[in-house]
Design a protein around this motif. Sequence first.
Motif, PDB file in Angstrom:
ATOM      1  N   ASP A 114       0.969  -1.327  -0.559  1.00  0.00           N
ATOM      2  CA  ASP A 114      -0.036  -0.406  -0.070  1.00  0.00           C
ATOM      3  C   ASP A 114       1.263   1.061  -0.159  1.00  0.00           C
ATOM      4  O   ASP A 114       0.118   2.316  -0.320  1.00  0.00           O
ATOM      5  N   ARG A 146      -9.064  -4.463  -6.593  1.00  0.00           N
ATOM      6  CA  ARG A 146      -9.048  -3.393  -5.663  1.00  0.00           C
ATOM      7  C   ARG A 146      -7.836  -2.981  -7.460  1.00  0.00           C
ATOM      8  O   ARG A 146      -8.041  -1.795  -7.839  1.00  0.00           O
ATOM      9  N   LEU A 149     -10.499  -2.102  -9.688  1.00  0.00           N
ATOM     10  CA  LEU A 149     -11.278  -0.332  -9.609  1.00  0.00           C
ATOM     11  C   LEU A 149     -10.295   0.568  -9.326  1.00  0.00           C
ATOM     12  O   LEU A 149     -10.523   1.500  -9.649  1.00  0.00           O
ATOM     13  N   GLU A 150      -9.306   0.510  -8.397  1.00  0.00           N
ATOM     14  CA  GLU A 150      -8.815   1.792  -7.704  1.00  0.00           C
ATOM     15  C   GLU A 150      -7.688   1.779  -9.436  1.00  0.00           C
ATOM     16  O   GLU A 150      -6.785   3.322  -9.919  1.00  0.00           O
ATOM     17  N   MET A 151      -7.114   0.904  -9.823  1.00  0.00           N
ATOM     18  CA  MET A 151      -6.006   1.193 -10.259  1.00  0.00           C
ATOM     19  C   MET A 151      -6.360   1.331 -12.245  1.00  0.00           C
ATOM     20  O   MET A 151      -5.618   1.659 -13.292  1.00  0.00           O
TER      21      MET A 151
END
Length: 630
Positions: A114, A146, A149-151
């Motif tokens: 993270d 993740r 969704l995030e990257m």
Amino acid sequence: MLRSSSSISRLPLDFLAYKYFADLNNSKLAVQQSLALIGFINPSRRLCDSLTSEFSFPYDLISSINTCFSVLACKKIHAQVIKTLNYRDGFIGDRLVSLYTKLDHLQYAQNLFDEMPDKDLVSWNSLISGFSKKGELINCLNALYRMRLEMGLGPNEVTLICILSACTDTGAFLEGVYIHGIAVKTGLINETKLVNSLINIYGKFGCLDLARLLFSTMQEPSLVSWNSIILVFVENGVSDEAVRMFNMMKRVGVNPDQATIVTLLQGCGDIGIINLAETMHGYILRAGLDENIAITTSMLSLYSKSGKLDSSKMLFEGMKDPDRIAWTAMIGGYSMHGRGKEAIKYFDLMVKRGLKPDHVTFTHLLSACSHSGLLIEGKRYFDTMSSVYGVEPKLDHYSCMVDLFGRSSCLKEAHDLIKKMPMEPNHGVWGALLNACRISNNVELGKEVAEKLFILNPYDQRNYVMLSNIYSAAGHYNDALKIKSLMKKRGVVRTVGCSFIEHRNKIHRFVVGDRSHQETHGFYLKLDELIKKIEVVGYKPMTKLVLHDVNEDVKVEMIKEHSEKLAIAFGLLVTEEGVPLVITKNLRICGDCHSMAKFVSLTEAREIIIRDVKRFHHFANGLCSCGDYW
């Protein structure tokens, strides 16, 4: 730009290591001094040598990571990276993530990941791969979510293979299907390695049609693909289909490797067919693979599983330098055939040759003692396996000893041994005791043991069937019916007994009361003829073994049509006089079929070899090799 100390403090660092370089200037010389102080670079090395290369520091770090075996050392490297590289070298960050997961510090891996500012697909795959190897499926799926969704990163072949591996290890079938869907949507379904993983997971869950369909869609299956589909069929007991795939593989010009041959030999052994064993041996000789010790060992195991123990012995004696696995295979062969004294002889020879037995060797040895009623010998080897041979008894060894005591009518000793076990008994140990209760007709203890098994493995039909049989043998038919109702309520399906015999390169399968075979009329007439002949010399149907509350005439008809009897009648009908009959049964042979085979071997002057789920029975001249002890 360096991180602030407050950011660093939130990470799982070794602050003792950190203090060595926290006050130094961020120069290459300071870096080298730091590494020397905490033991990652030999202090005697000339520092100026390492400064001649722009990349010497990352190389040193990578070397340190590759040789790191403790979390303390990992934290030291972690601290260096934070101070000097600021994770700009993503490769090193990925390596550290993998190292933390390898050392079982999953939260540290997640925290480090993270904090990394520049994460690419390789970084995410490093995290998912680490979680996968530890069986952390939920963490794998969370990371996948993740990542997308995030990257905005889509998975690649490696991502999905890692997650499928975790699905297989954790028994997560639906999640595996979900990954299959992602593979289709992302266009990765044509990747050969990914399809191999999907074939493997469908095979693990018994979805053979799906595995076969996936394989058929591959344009150019690799050798690994062929090995995967062959293994799927072997592991699911469809070894004849595995043989068919092997023949197809050869026809399309794909040469098998050691893994192919060993897997196929295992499958042929499960069928236990002599002609197939000899065909495989011929192929091995033609391919020049007879010098391969792993293949030769698998071949001798196949011969023993096909009833040709003498051929196994010849192969073994022809080996230049048999290893422990080969010796163990021979001991296992003698065990399977109920020749306990020969198994002990080979064990003693193995030890004299300087080879150290392992836990598998002792499992076969104790099983051999159990199948031959060698109680004194079995107790001696069990008592000395740790003190003399350095092998600590495991659950399998306790299971063998409980079985040995049970077969020797020593039910109390079997129960006492379980009470003294240093580990919690598993379903194998309790199952052996339940069988001992069946042999001793102990209803009360049988009920108690079965209840434990229902908790340990509620979907294993053998435990329900055995308890039902114990009740029926004692005349408790209402209790037996309750057990059958419980099976139905829980969705437990009883395995159908079937017998196999090979004729003209085809495997013929029979079930109780079978009327589907094209030779049905002929072998039923032959069976009636056999029953009349053997009744003249003393055969009487053991109707007490029919565990149903029906009249005697019905019991006689029910026991007459067992699959073993049909296979024997068929074999006598289609083979020449004097040719031994080799039959494989998927369950334990019943007492009446055992008695019938002895009488038929006498009246027909035929050797009959029946391999059941536990062992081999060689019938000749009215006698069985097991001495009626099985």
